[in-house]
Design a protein around this motif. Structure first.
Motif, mmCIF file in Angstrom:
data_model
loop_
_atom_site.group_PDB
_atom_site.id
_atom_site.type_symbol
_atom_site.label_atom_id
_atom_site.label_comp_id
_atom_site.label_asym_id
_atom_site.label_seq_id
_atom_site.Cartn_x
_atom_site.Cartn_y
_atom_site.Cartn_z
ATOM 1 N N MET A 1 8.058 -11.352 -3.239
ATOM 2 C CA MET A 1 7.480 -10.055 -2.883
ATOM 3 C C MET A 1 7.148 -9.238 -4.137
ATOM 4 O O MET A 1 6.148 -8.512 -4.165
ATOM 5 C CB MET A 1 8.458 -9.280 -1.984
ATOM 6 N N THR A 2 7.956 -9.390 -5.176
ATOM 7 C CA THR A 2 7.687 -8.672 -6.425
ATOM 8 C C THR A 2 6.428 -9.202 -7.087
ATOM 9 O O THR A 2 5.625 -8.428 -7.649
ATOM 10 C CB THR A 2 8.878 -8.808 -7.373
ATOM 11 N N SER B 1 0.765 -7.918 -8.404
ATOM 12 C CA SER B 1 -0.643 -8.313 -8.295
ATOM 13 C C SER B 1 -1.475 -7.208 -7.668
ATOM 14 O O SER B 1 -2.615 -6.967 -8.087
ATOM 15 C CB SER B 1 -0.762 -9.596 -7.473
ATOM 16 N N ASP B 2 -0.917 -6.485 -6.648
ATOM 17 C CA ASP B 2 -1.668 -5.425 -5.977
ATOM 18 C C ASP B 2 -1.696 -4.131 -6.798
ATOM 19 O O ASP B 2 -2.661 -3.362 -6.702
ATOM 20 C CB ASP B 2 -1.053 -5.142 -4.599
ATOM 21 N N LEU B 3 -0.656 -3.900 -7.618
ATOM 22 C CA LEU B 3 -0.619 -2.687 -8.424
ATOM 23 C C LEU B 3 -1.479 -2.792 -9.672
ATOM 24 O O LEU B 3 -1.895 -1.755 -10.219
ATOM 25 C CB LEU B 3 0.825 -2.365 -8.828
ATOM 26 N N CYS B 4 -1.745 -3.989 -10.116
ATOM 27 C CA CYS B 4 -2.522 -4.169 -11.333
ATOM 28 C C CYS B 4 -3.971 -3.738 -11.100
ATOM 29 O O CYS B 4 -4.637 -4.236 -10.182
ATOM 30 C CB CYS B 4 -2.481 -5.636 -11.776
ATOM 31 N N GLY B 5 -4.454 -2.832 -11.888
ATOM 32 C CA GLY B 5 -5.813 -2.320 -11.750
ATOM 33 C C GLY B 5 -5.868 -1.012 -10.975
ATOM 34 O O GLY B 5 -6.888 -0.308 -11.043
ATOM 35 N N ASN C 1 0.829 -1.205 0.000
ATOM 36 C CA ASN C 1 0.000 0.000 0.000
ATOM 37 C C ASN C 1 0.870 1.265 0.000
ATOM 38 O O ASN C 1 0.531 2.262 -0.651
ATOM 39 C CB ASN C 1 -0.920 0.008 1.226
ATOM 40 N N GLU C 2 1.973 1.198 0.710
ATOM 41 C CA GLU C 2 2.869 2.356 0.740
ATOM 42 C C GLU C 2 3.468 2.611 -0.638
ATOM 43 O O GLU C 2 3.567 3.759 -1.082
ATOM 44 C CB GLU C 2 3.976 2.138 1.768
#
Length: 245
Positions: A203-204, A209-213, A167-168
């Motif tokens: 971790m990458t 996965s979290d940045l996509c979208g 999130n950061e």
């Protein structure tokens, strides 16, 4: 009358009389010889002073009251002109501090901590614009180019390998104007993970996965992996196991 007396300390019978006190009659008054001698010495000193003053007057020098010579153009400290040029307080109450706390000189912004009021808009001003009050000002962030992209994002990803908070990273990337360089975010993240540990690669994978979208789109991710496959020969030089990983 004393000035007209002879310069000699004694004359006539006074020289032959030695040190005996004699009296001389002047205007009907009997005066001792010692008083006359002192008067002659004083008169002779005054004549010399007048001669020196008249001789120095042609050279532009003058003699003050106490006998000191003053050059022409030099104002005596006790003269009125000297007091005009003196910056000290005439009342003698000044402490020698700057005026207005150092904020009264020419070209001075003001005392430290001074806050100026907002100037009111003058409607009668010829440059006044009605739409000026309705303007909305926003901070414009220039898009990153190829030179500044890697320098800016590399520390962010390396710090992510330390704290692991996706999130950061997402919030920091949103504050940047990535522009057309969005697809380069996965490229840089995977390139740094290949040079790191196995935990960095895991971790990458979670980060992408979290940045996509949110930060990057699916099209950006597809474009980034196509770029990685094309750059694979160069990645092998730094990471020999890059094709298998």
């Amino acid at each position: 009358e004393l000035d007209n007396l002879s310069d000699a300390p004694f004359s006539g019978d006074e020289e032959n009389g030695g040190s005996e006190d004699r009296k001389t009659e002047i205007n009907g008054n009997w005066i001792p010889a010692t008083s006359i001698t002192e008067a002659k010495i004083n008169a002779r000193a005054k004549r010399r002073l007048r001669k020196n003053s008249s001789r120095d007057s042609g050279r532009g020098d003058s003699v003050s009251d106490n006998g000191e010579t003053l050059k022409t153009g030099v104002v005596a400290p006790t003269s009125p002109k000297g007091k005009v040029l003196d910056r000290r307080s005439r009342s003698g109450k000044g402490r020698g501090l700057p005026k207005k706390g150092g904020a009264g000189g020419k070209g001075v912004w003001g005392t430290p901590g001074q806050v100026y009021d907002v100037e009111e808009v003058d409607i009668k001003d010829p440059n006044y614009d009605d739409d000026q009050e309705n303007c909305v000002y926003e901070t414009v962030v220039l898009p990153l180019d190829e030179r500044t992209f890697e320098k800016t994002l590399t520390p962010i990803i390396q710090e992510y390998f330390e704290h692991g908070d996706t999130n950061e990273v997402s919030e920091m990337l949103k504050d940047l104007n990535l522009g057309e360089m969005k697809y380069s975010v996965p490229v840089l993240a995977v390139s740094l993970a290949l040079e790191g540990k196995a935990s960095h690669r895991e971790m990458t994978s979670k980060l992408l996965s979290d940045l996509c979208g949110t930060v990057v789109s699916k099209t950006d991710v597809e474009k980034s992996f196509d770029r990685l496959l094309k750059d694979l020969p160069e990645l092998v030089l730094d990471s020999p196991k890059a094709p298998q990983v």
